[in-house]
Design an enzyme around this catalytic site. Structure first.
Site, PDB file in Angstrom:
ATOM      1  N   HIS A 159       0.840  -1.217   0.000  1.00 60.59           N
ATOM      2  CA  HIS A 159       0.000   0.000   0.000  1.00 60.59           C
ATOM      3  C   HIS A 159       0.869   1.259   0.000  1.00 60.59           C
ATOM      4  O   HIS A 159       1.024   1.898   1.049  1.00 60.59           O
ATOM      5  CB  HIS A 159      -0.891   0.003   1.239  1.00 60.59           C
ATOM      6  CG  HIS A 159      -2.053   0.950   1.157  1.00 60.59           C
ATOM      7  ND1 HIS A 159      -1.957   2.308   1.383  1.00 60.59           N
ATOM      8  CD2 HIS A 159      -3.363   0.718   0.883  1.00 60.59           C
ATOM      9  CE1 HIS A 159      -3.142   2.871   1.271  1.00 60.59           C
ATOM     10  NE2 HIS A 159      -4.019   1.932   0.965  1.00 60.59           N
ATOM     11  N   ILE A 163       1.743   5.102   0.950  1.00 63.88           N
ATOM     12  CA  ILE A 163       0.755   5.883   1.681  1.00 63.88           C
ATOM     13  C   ILE A 163       0.223   5.034   2.836  1.00 63.88           C
ATOM     14  O   ILE A 163      -0.157   3.876   2.643  1.00 63.88           O
ATOM     15  CB  ILE A 163      -0.410   6.317   0.773  1.00 63.88           C
ATOM     16  CG1 ILE A 163       0.097   7.229  -0.357  1.00 63.88           C
ATOM     17  CG2 ILE A 163      -1.491   7.029   1.576  1.00 63.88           C
ATOM     18  CD1 ILE A 163      -0.972   7.628  -1.347  1.00 63.88           C
ATOM     19  N   GLY A 191      -5.708   4.465   5.551  1.00 71.16           N
ATOM     20  CA  GLY A 191      -6.562   5.242   6.441  1.00 71.16           C
ATOM     21  C   GLY A 191      -7.058   4.441   7.625  1.00 71.16           C
ATOM     22  O   GLY A 191      -7.142   4.959   8.746  1.00 71.16           O
ATOM     23  N   VAL A 192      -7.364   3.168   7.413  1.00 70.98           N
ATOM     24  CA  VAL A 192      -7.874   2.347   8.518  1.00 70.98           C
ATOM     25  C   VAL A 192      -6.821   2.172   9.602  1.00 70.98           C
ATOM     26  O   VAL A 192      -7.147   2.045  10.792  1.00 70.98           O
ATOM     27  CB  VAL A 192      -8.350   0.977   8.001  1.00 70.98           C
ATOM     28  CG1 VAL A 192      -9.595   1.132   7.156  1.00 70.98           C
ATOM     29  CG2 VAL A 192      -7.249   0.260   7.224  1.00 70.98           C
ATOM     30  N   GLU A 228      -6.863   3.153  13.500  1.00 70.28           N
ATOM     31  CA  GLU A 228      -6.450   2.198  14.530  1.00 70.28           C
ATOM     32  C   GLU A 228      -5.402   2.806  15.458  1.00 70.28           C
ATOM     33  O   GLU A 228      -5.468   2.629  16.686  1.00 70.28           O
ATOM     34  CB  GLU A 228      -5.901   0.931  13.875  1.00 70.28           C
ATOM     35  CG  GLU A 228      -5.240  -0.049  14.824  1.00 70.28           C
ATOM     36  CD  GLU A 228      -6.176  -0.625  15.870  1.00 70.28           C
ATOM     37  OE1 GLU A 228      -5.691  -1.030  16.945  1.00 70.28           O
ATOM     38  OE2 GLU A 228      -7.390  -0.677  15.612  1.00 70.28           O
TER      39      GLU A 228
END
Length: 221
Positions: free
Chosen positions: A124, A130, A133-134, A138
């Protein structure tokens, strides 16, 4: 001879009566005029001393500090060892490296040093690293856990859960090399039901990169 003296006197009178254009002159020497003991000729000289000026005198003496010593390091309120004593997470899912501010039962500010060695960058994305987002969410929830897993709130690592998230917005991408600074603030606590609501904001430098509302549960499974 009398005519010459009168002409010279008229010339000198006209010259000496003119306003002086230079205020900073050397003291004028006296030159006697031949044939007229009472007449002297005052000569003026311009100063040849150079005038030096500086728009900012301090800039020539004060040297700017090297960039590597210009910015202070983040303080350490909790190091990674203390964080590991509170949170149950371990590699590769422990996403808080340091706590730089902590108000028991109220708020905490933690940092995550995002590096190219983080394993999620393998996919990713390989050519544009990058942070997902998850995982930002977290990491923020883990900072919230450091607030919740304290006696002031009543949580413990045996019964702490991330229950929900709302109004999440991702403002800017977080890439390898960034330092993610996350603030989590407790805004509502229902001890009877074991539910806490928290507000989270994450920054890179002065830029807000992520924000949202988080629900934490401290009840039994």
């Amino acid at each position: 001879m009398a005519f010459a003296s009168n002409s010279l006197l008229s010339f000198l009178h006209g010259s000496l009566s003119q306003p002086r254009r230079h205020s900073h002159l050397l003291p004028p020497p006296s030159l006697p005029f031949p044939g007229s003991p009472s007449l002297s000729l005052n000569l003026t000289r311009r100063s040849t001393t150079p005038l030096l000026c500086s728009l900012d005198a301090s800039s020539s003496t004060d040297k700017e500090a090297p960039i590597e010593t210009r910015f202070p390091a983040y303080p350490t309120v909790m190091d990674i060892n203390k964080i590991r004593e509170i949170l149950p997470h371990r590699f590769p899912f422990l996403l808080v490296d340091r706590v730089i501010e902590y108000n028991p039962g109220v708020s905490a500010v933690g940092i995550k040093n995002v590096t190219i060695n983080d394993n999620f960058f393998l996919g990713h994305f390989p050519e544009r690293p990058i942070m997902p987002g998850v995982l930002m969410v977290e990491a923020m929830a883990q900072v919230g856990g450091l607030v919740m897993l304290q006696p002031e709130v009543g949580g413990s690592r045996e019964n702490f859960f991330f229950a929900g998230v709302d109004k999440v917005r991702f403002r800017k991408p977080v890439i390898a090399g960034d330092t993610l600074v996350m603030r989590m603030t407790l805004i509502k606590l229902q001890k009877r039901f074991g539910i806490a609501k928290m507000e989270g904001k994450a920054y890179v430098g002065n830029d807000l990169v992520c924000e949202g509302e988080f629900l934490m549960a401290t009840g039994s499974e």
